[in-house]
Structure formats: C-alpha cells, structure tokens
Design an enzyme around this catalytic site. Sequence first.
Site, PDB file in Angstrom:
ATOM      1  N   GLU A  41       0.810  -1.219   0.000  1.00 31.67           N
ATOM      2  CA  GLU A  41       0.000   0.000   0.000  1.00 31.67           C
ATOM      3  C   GLU A  41       0.844   1.269   0.000  1.00 31.67           C
ATOM      4  OE1 GLU A  41      -0.445  -2.582   2.024  1.00 31.67           O
ATOM      5  OE2 GLU A  41      -2.286  -3.434   1.184  1.00 31.67           O
ATOM      6  N   HIS A  74     -11.299  -5.292   8.311  1.00 28.68           N
ATOM      7  CA  HIS A  74     -12.078  -5.051   7.091  1.00 28.68           C
ATOM      8  C   HIS A  74     -13.247  -4.102   7.331  1.00 28.68           C
ATOM      9  CE1 HIS A  74      -9.863  -8.668   6.043  1.00 28.68           C
ATOM     10  NE2 HIS A  74     -10.190  -8.510   4.775  1.00 28.68           N
TER      11      HIS A  74
END
Lengths: 387, 360
Positions: free
Chosen positions: B86, B155
């Site tokens: 990321e 999540h």
Amino acid sequence: MSTDAHADRMTEVSDKFGITPEDYMLPARHMINLLDPDGTLRPQDKQGTEPGHEYPLPSPARLMEAYSALVTGRRVNDQNSALVRQGRMAVYPSSHGQEACQVAAALCLEEGDWLFPTYRDTVAVLTKGVAPMEVMTSFRGEWHCGYDPKAYNCAPMATPLTTQLLHAVGVAHAAKLRGENTVVVAMCGDGATSEGDFHEALNFAAVFNLPVIFFVQNNKYAISVPFSQQSAAPSLAHKAVGYGMAGERVDGNDLMALMSVMTRAVRLAREGNGPLLVEAHTYRMQAHTNADDDKRYREDSEVAEWKAKDPVIRIQSYLDDAGLLTEQAAADISQKAEAVAKTLRDGMNQDADTDPLELFEHVYSSKTPQMAEQQALLADELAREEA
Amino acid sequence: MTTTTSRVNPNVSDATARAAAKAANENQPVTFGKALNTALADALTAEQSVVIFGEDVGTLGGVFRITDGLTARFGSERCFDTPLAESGIVGMAIGMAMNGMRPVIEMQFDAFAYPAFEQIASHVAKMRNRTQGRLPLPMVIRIPYAGGVGGVEHHCDSSEAYYAHTPGLKVFTPATVADAYLMLREAIDSEDPVVFFEPKKLYWSKEQVNLEELAQQYESGKAARTEGKARIARAGSDATLITYGPSVSTCMQAAKVAAEEGISLEVIDIRTIVPFDDESMAASVRKTGRAIVVAEAQGFASVASEIVARVQERCFHSLAAPVLRVTGFDIPFPAPTLEKYNLPSVERILDTVDQLQWEA
C-alpha cells in the site's frame, strides 16, 4: 509482466555483456575503484572491474567539470557549517566527505532527467543547478522547500527516509506511460535501506521495469548506529538481485569511479534495461548535524583513517599529475566556489522575509472556509501587534 | 492538463459503451458500485492523464468489482495491478501526480490503508504546501470503509478521522448512488488530493438514477457541486440528525419511524468532511434547535466530536438541548456476529432523540 518476461529481459541485457543474468545482476566481486587515495590511477586488474562489469572513463573535460562542482560542494559544506555556528542557519546536515557521490549523482543525468535527493544531499541539488540560496531555504528554518522542483527536475530534499524513492518510481512511471525517455536518480543512505519503502520502491521499479537508479551513499552511520547494525547482507548492492535488478559497489570517495559507474548506470536505464542499485562506500566526516555529538559513538582514529581517503584531495592529485589542473584552471574553480560561498554568506546574513499569513495559502488549491477564518484571525492579531 | 497518447481500446467506442449504459439505465435501478464504476470509466474517457491502479483492480476488477471491465476497455496502461504494497501504491501515485498524471488508486480495505499512512500524511497532504503550490498532487485514494457487511477484523474500520485531521487532504464520502457518481468525478477533477471513503455496505444498494443524464450534467457543468456542500437528505422541523456515509441510510430510517410517532427529523448528509459545510449544518440546527450527530466510527476524538463542537460554537443560543452523539463504541470493531451491537441503529438513534429535553 510475467516472470518469464522478466527472465527474458535479464537474459537480453546479460547477453550484451556476454555474462549470465546472475553475473549481470550481482555486483562485481570487488568494489569499483579507479583512483588510489593518493590520486594514482590503479592498474586495470586492480580496478575491481571484471568481464561484463566495465566502465567508460570520463573525458578530461567531464572530469574537470565534476572537479569544479566538487570544490564548490566542499566549500558550501564548510560555509554552511560555519553559518550554523554563527547562528545564521537553523540546522545543517553536512555531507563533508561525501561530496564526490553527490556530484556524480547530479552530473550523470541529462536534461529532462529527475533527481530525488535527501536532506544530506545539498551538494547534489546545487550541482543539479538549483540556486544556492534556494537550496538552503529549508535549513534556515523556512516552512517550504525553497525551489521549484519542476523548474530544476529536482524533488524537494526528503526528510523522511526512503519515502521519496517511491515518488521517484512514480515520476519514472508517468514518463514511461507517456513514452518519454526520462531517467531518475533516487538517493538515500545506508540506514534508510532498512526502511520498508526502500523495499517497496525497488520492487515496484523492477516489476514495472522503470529507469530508476537507486543510489545509496553508505556513509557508515545512521546518526549513531553503525552499518553493521543495519544489515547482515554481504553488501547493500547485493540486495538488487533479489528484486531482479543489477547492483554495483563503487568507491564513494573516488570521483572518477563514481562518474564511470553512474554514467554507465544511466545509459543502461535509458536503454530500457530497468532499474539499478548503486552502493557508494563513503564516510560522513562530521556529526549527523550540528545538534549531534559523534564523539559518543566513534573513535577519532576512525575519522582520521577516512580523512586520508578524502575525495577532493584524491581527484586533485590525479588532475595535477595528469596536467589538467593548470594554475589558471585551479584559480577559476576556486573563484567559482568562493562566489557561491559569498552568495550564501550574504543571503544568510539577511533575515528571511516571511509572511505568517502565507502559511494558509498553499495547503489547498483554494482555502477552506475554516482556514480563511483562521487566517483572518491571525491577520487581526498581527495588525494589533503592529498598532 | 498534460496530453498523453490515447490508450483507449479502439474496438470499443465510447459511443457504443455510452449507448449500452443508457439502455441499462433507462430500465433498471443502478447500484452504488455501478455508479462508481461508471464515474471511473467516464473520467478515463474524459481525461487522458487519469490512471487507475491498486491491488486486484486490473483483471479481476477489484475485490468489490468497482474497476470491473476498465482494463479490458481502456488497456493495461490506464488501469493496472500493482505489487501488494500500500505504501508503494500511494508513493508511486505521488510521483505520477508530480509528473502530470491524475492517479486514482484503490486501498483494498480501510485497515489495509494504514501501511500507506506515512506517504499520505507526510507527502500527499503536504507536497503542495512544501513547494508553495508548485507541486500540487491531483490524486484520489479510494478506500472502501465501515461495517455492516459482516466483515472480519481489519475489514470494517471507520478511519476517516485520521485523514480529516490531516491538513492538505480533502475527505469525501458519498451516501447515495447519484453522489457516488458525482462526488467521484469531482474528486478526480480536484486539484487537491482527495481521500474518497466508500461505505462498503452501500455498494449493492440500488436507486433509480440515470447515470447517462448525470454524466452529461456533470460534464456540461450543470450538476450542482458537492464539495463543501451538505445535502438535506430529509427536511424536518423538530431536530436535526447530522450524519455522513454509511449512517445516512440509518438516519433516514430513523426519521421515517420518528415521523410515524409525530416527530419531524431533518437529516443532513454532510458529504464532504473536508471541506466542511458549517453553514448548512448551522442553518438546520438554528431552525430545529436540537441536534444529534450520527457516525459509525468510535466517538472519542472523532469527526462526530468535531461536528458537535462546531454546532455548539455556532448555535448555542438556538439550542434547546445539548448536542448528543450516536457513534460506534470506543472498542475495536467487533466480529461479524457482534457488529450489530456496535453500529448506530435506528433504535439507538430514536432513544437519543427522546433525550433531547422535549419537556423543557
């Protein structure tokens, strides 16, 4: 790109040199070193080169250009350290001892190529052509980087470690998508290679086959922590092979070797052979910054040992012996360096002209209503202060 | 804008694609996810410097299919997969934006964006300022966020406060299908970096929206701007629910139930957390005299806290009751079977409405 395509690419480039992909990617068995500390050109079998790892020697004119930048760089380092002692500058991380690396990093590039420097790379930024006072803006305590990165193709000097390597990858990627043949040199130090973004940047550059040269100045210390505590790799250059790119080690105090290795690296990158990792062995002769005390972590004898390998004296001796450094040339070069030092002294002796209200001007393309209110509040306070 | 060579797949013309989209739009409702997908496609068509990349966004079309079909239609140089890193994705996007591109990147999930936080906070947010406006970074970081989908740990975070707290970033979060389209187009066209929070529980929600018409309105400049403009999602007179993103639909349900009980709730969807629309929010609260801020993120030191502070600073003399909050609890986001106890619910909102000192 598939793994096979990567393998094919490596085979293609190693074929050019008549060696295996592994021998192409792994650094030459010895560090590339062309000049001895006394300036003598080493015999070819002692230069560290081997088949497939050969380097073009820089022309005399190119060497003289580099030497001039080196002399200016040394003068600027020492001038800036003096300005800090006199309280005219907030902080200065000197690259005294590493100037040859910085000169080569900037001079190997051609027009349109980009440089991504760190906070210790003042000399590289100067050599790239940024005006002396603009380079020093952030060190005098200003809030901005001082120069227009796009005007010089030189990114702001990065303070966080290795984050800028990924920006370098992005600049190269954008250029590649547009079909431009831009090469990017991305600089960092030995300590920084422990950061996660070092890994991510090398990996991205290799996967997208981008013309980025990762140039590591291994100056042996990350503030106080010695290199032995940063990495157990045989050398930093060896890390390249794990990413599928070529690595090379070079004597970072040998301007001639640096110019040779970096010029070759730029050429290979521009020819589409992907990124390269170059590790330059040098030494940070002074403390991390003026706020650091290097007596707490290293011996004077170690510093003295490196003083004998000084990059300026080394190339100067060579140029002298080669008859290139005439009295006139030496005088011109010294005058040039003095002029830059004077520009810095004169500039730093004037107080920076800063407007606190400008702090709100460039956070967004246009101020949010909340920032406009805060700016008005500060303007009002300033007005009352003056009244 | 920089000019780039067209990478559009010549086999699929824009006209064909648009006609297909039009036909689809006229007959059936559109999902929030499809609106985002269309916005990305239209941005790729409109501006050659737009590039999309991230994890699994290419061949797969993203784990939520938001980039579905884009690589096939626009080519792998306009929409492509990256290595799984990321910080690398955001860092590379910064460099591309420095060099004339407008990257739109995807962080796969809210909590998976944390490795990129240094790049976002230290560089995305500050490059323009550091260079006195010379290096603006027009880029969009898309982050699917929040709960309500039975997601496992890492999540379901509502991480908007970290970004809203960082000067230099704009923070958008749409709550309707039309806003999903319009706000993403605005974000991509913005000269400033935008962190674009997509409530993942809304991806499959449907509304009757004509995307073709919306696209024409946007491109002709006729669509009302959303940046810094809160939306009155439901008009009311007794109290104001101030909310955003995934909590807007919950507030709308609460307002519906309250109306049956004779209480008229106004629902304000703030749409862009940064820049923040103080005026619309204050106008509503001055009218109703009561306010509750509803957000899914944990409440301590949150966007909801900031809104409460701003309301009382501006509306103190109009308030009949303290401004209250309904937020997630100050706990890590719970496991799927337990998330319902943490999420702001219609019941909890209505209970809080009851506490607004109606007797006084």
